[in-house]
Design an enzyme around this catalytic site. Structure first.
Site, short mmCIF file in Angstrom:
data_model
loop_
_atom_site.label_atom_id
_atom_site.label_comp_id
_atom_site.label_asym_id
_atom_site.label_seq_id
_atom_site.Cartn_x
_atom_site.Cartn_y
_atom_site.Cartn_z
N THR A 124 48.84 -21.03 -28.25
CA THR A 124 47.67 -20.40 -27.64
C THR A 124 47.30 -19.17 -28.46
O THR A 124 48.18 -18.50 -29.01
CB THR A 124 48.00 -20.01 -26.18
OG1 THR A 124 48.37 -21.21 -25.48
CG2 THR A 124 46.85 -19.37 -25.48
N TYR A 152 65.44 -19.62 -28.25
CA TYR A 152 64.18 -19.77 -27.50
C TYR A 152 64.11 -21.14 -26.83
O TYR A 152 63.91 -21.23 -25.61
CB TYR A 152 63.01 -19.58 -28.46
CG TYR A 152 61.65 -19.60 -27.78
CD1 TYR A 152 61.29 -18.63 -26.84
CD2 TYR A 152 60.70 -20.57 -28.12
CE1 TYR A 152 60.04 -18.64 -26.24
CE2 TYR A 152 59.44 -20.57 -27.52
CZ TYR A 152 59.11 -19.61 -26.58
OH TYR A 152 57.86 -19.63 -25.99
N GLY A 157 55.48 -6.15 -25.23
CA GLY A 157 54.22 -5.92 -24.51
C GLY A 157 53.58 -4.60 -24.93
O GLY A 157 54.20 -3.77 -25.61
N ASP A 184 57.00 -5.36 -16.65
CA ASP A 184 57.21 -5.62 -18.07
C ASP A 184 58.21 -4.58 -18.60
O ASP A 184 58.22 -3.44 -18.13
CB ASP A 184 55.88 -5.48 -18.83
CG ASP A 184 55.86 -6.30 -20.10
OD1 ASP A 184 55.09 -7.26 -20.18
OD2 ASP A 184 56.66 -5.99 -21.03
N ASN A 185 59.05 -4.99 -19.54
CA ASN A 185 59.95 -4.00 -20.15
C ASN A 185 59.42 -3.51 -21.50
O ASN A 185 60.06 -2.73 -22.17
CB ASN A 185 61.37 -4.56 -20.30
CG ASN A 185 61.44 -5.68 -21.33
OD1 ASN A 185 60.41 -6.13 -21.84
ND2 ASN A 185 62.65 -6.14 -21.62
N ASN A 226 66.34 -14.41 -11.42
CA ASN A 226 65.90 -13.27 -10.61
C ASN A 226 64.53 -13.52 -9.99
O ASN A 226 64.30 -13.26 -8.79
CB ASN A 226 65.84 -12.00 -11.47
CG ASN A 226 67.22 -11.42 -11.72
OD1 ASN A 226 68.19 -11.76 -11.04
ND2 ASN A 226 67.33 -10.54 -12.72
N TYR A 252 66.22 -25.01 -8.09
CA TYR A 252 65.77 -24.25 -6.92
C TYR A 252 64.83 -25.10 -6.07
O TYR A 252 64.85 -25.02 -4.84
CB TYR A 252 65.07 -22.93 -7.34
CG TYR A 252 66.03 -21.76 -7.37
CD1 TYR A 252 67.00 -21.67 -8.36
CD2 TYR A 252 65.97 -20.76 -6.40
CE1 TYR A 252 67.89 -20.60 -8.39
CE2 TYR A 252 66.85 -19.69 -6.42
CZ TYR A 252 67.80 -19.61 -7.41
OH TYR A 252 68.67 -18.55 -7.43
#
Ligand SMILES: NC(=O)c1ccc[n+]([C@@H]2O[C@H](COP(=O)([O-])OP(=O)(O)OC[C@H]3O[C@@H](n4cnc5c(N)ncnc54)[C@H](O)[C@@H]3O)[C@@H](O)[C@H]2O)c1
Length: 318
Positions: free
Chosen positions: A180, A150, A36, A31-32, A104, A164
């Site tokens: 949520t 977003y 968070g 997490d950056n 990534n 992918y």
């Protein structure tokens, strides 16, 4: 399994980490901390099956750094700005978390032939012209409006995930998550559940955007996490809606909160933000069919621990 999860210190990420550990997996969280909170995972300090790395999932050396921590069986990409307040403040970071960070995480999954899951959103449907929304609906999204950073980042995340899968045969899953709520949402998150709860608990007027007749469908976080766990082990490659189909107007929701907390805070009406969806309700027939999943927790039942959490947070702030 050995699991890599981005956005681990966020609201949903931290609950998912708890569930994965309970299920006996080993977890590396990354997490950056743009939104968070270390506090969401503080209870795991000293747990040897869990490691938390502070790093930006868009960083140039992210794939090489994370690959060193592998092998991984499961790669879960949750990192994103998620509340309108946050993504409007960080539009470029939001686009990057859907694009560069998704790529990534996919690359890491590819190196280890791991399963991959990305958390997409009901915002992919924009202001929907179909109701309720099924996964086959392509959406009504304004590609240049303020919320597009977003919505389009998640639509891109879905597109690259499918690419992918198609090109490399990667075992991918796409969760389209609807509203949520639960403990560990931020007090100042800006989304309607934390906004109404913190205002009602502080005896302030409840901020109502629009006339309150717009609808939302609120899913308790434990139900959502259970849906994610079923999806990540499924063979369903196309998006699956995860949310609670119980639709409610914001006026009725405000009344429920007032009744539950025994307050009579007035409503304070403000204009509806640009492109705010007027109706939102998941069709979960596919989740029922392919995952055997449906939410179990009713609104009052889910609000009780959420209120308790917010009371604790507000008391600690005083
Ligand atoms: N909560 C909901 O109702 C909801 C609805 C639809 C979709 N989602 C999706 O679920 C996921 C989790 O949402 P949430 O509500 O827990 O949000 P959150 O803001 O609580 O958590 C997101 C986490 O991602 C981290 N993050 C953001 N960009 C990052 C980056 N570049 N590198 C590393 N970490 C980064 C943040 O610091 C935060 O801890 C998101 O992908 C969101 O779009 C959530």
């Amino acid at each position: 399994m050995q699991v890599l999860i981005s956005g681990a210190a966020g609201f949903i990420g931290s609950h998912l980490v708890d569930r994965l550990l309970r299920d006996g997996h080993t977890v590396v969280g990354v997490d950056n901390f743009i939104t968070g909170d270390w506090g969401n995972l503080a209870h795991l300090s000293g747990v040897k099956e869990f490691a938390l790395i502070e790093m930006d999932a868009t960083a140039n050396d992210f794939v090489s750094r994370m690959t060193e921590l592998g092998p991984f069986d499961l790669v879960l990409h949750l990192a994103s700005l998620a509340s309108p307040k946050d993504y409007l403040a960080y539009p470029l970071e939001t686009l990057e978390s859907g694009s560069t960070a998704t790529r990534n995480m996919l690359e890491i999954a590819l190196r280890y032939e791991a399963r991959f899951l990305v958390t997409s959103t009901s915002e992919c449907y924009g202001d929907p012209l179909e109701h309720p929304q099924t996964e086959t609906y392509w959406g009504n999204v304004n590609p240049i409006g303020p919320r597009s950073c977003y919505d389009e980042s998640k639509r891109y995340a879905e597109a690259i995930t499918m690419a992918y899968h198609r090109k490399h045969g990667l075992r991918t899953n796409i969760a389209r998550i609807f509203n949520t709520y639960g403990p560990r949402m931020k007090l100042n998150d800006g989304r309607v559940v934390p906004a109404f709860l913190s205002q009602a608990l502080e005896g302030q007027p409840l901020t109502m955007y629009g006339d309150g007749t717009q609808t939302r469908s609120f899913c308790y976080v434990d139900d959502l996490v259970d849906g994610l766990c079923r999806l990540m082990m499924s063979e369903e490659r196309e998006p699956v809606n995860l949310g609670n189909p119980q639709e409610i107007t914001l006026l009725v929701f405000a009344e429920r909160i007032q009744r539950m907390l025994g307050t009579e805070c007035p409503l304070e009406f403000h204009p509806l933000p640009t492109d705010d969806p007027t109706r939102r309700q998941p069709d979960i027939a596919k989740a029922k069919r392919v995952l055997g999943w449906a939410p179990k927790v009713g609104l009052e039942e889910g609000l009780a621990p959420t209120v308790e959490y917010f009371q604790g947070k507000l008391a600690a702030r005083r």
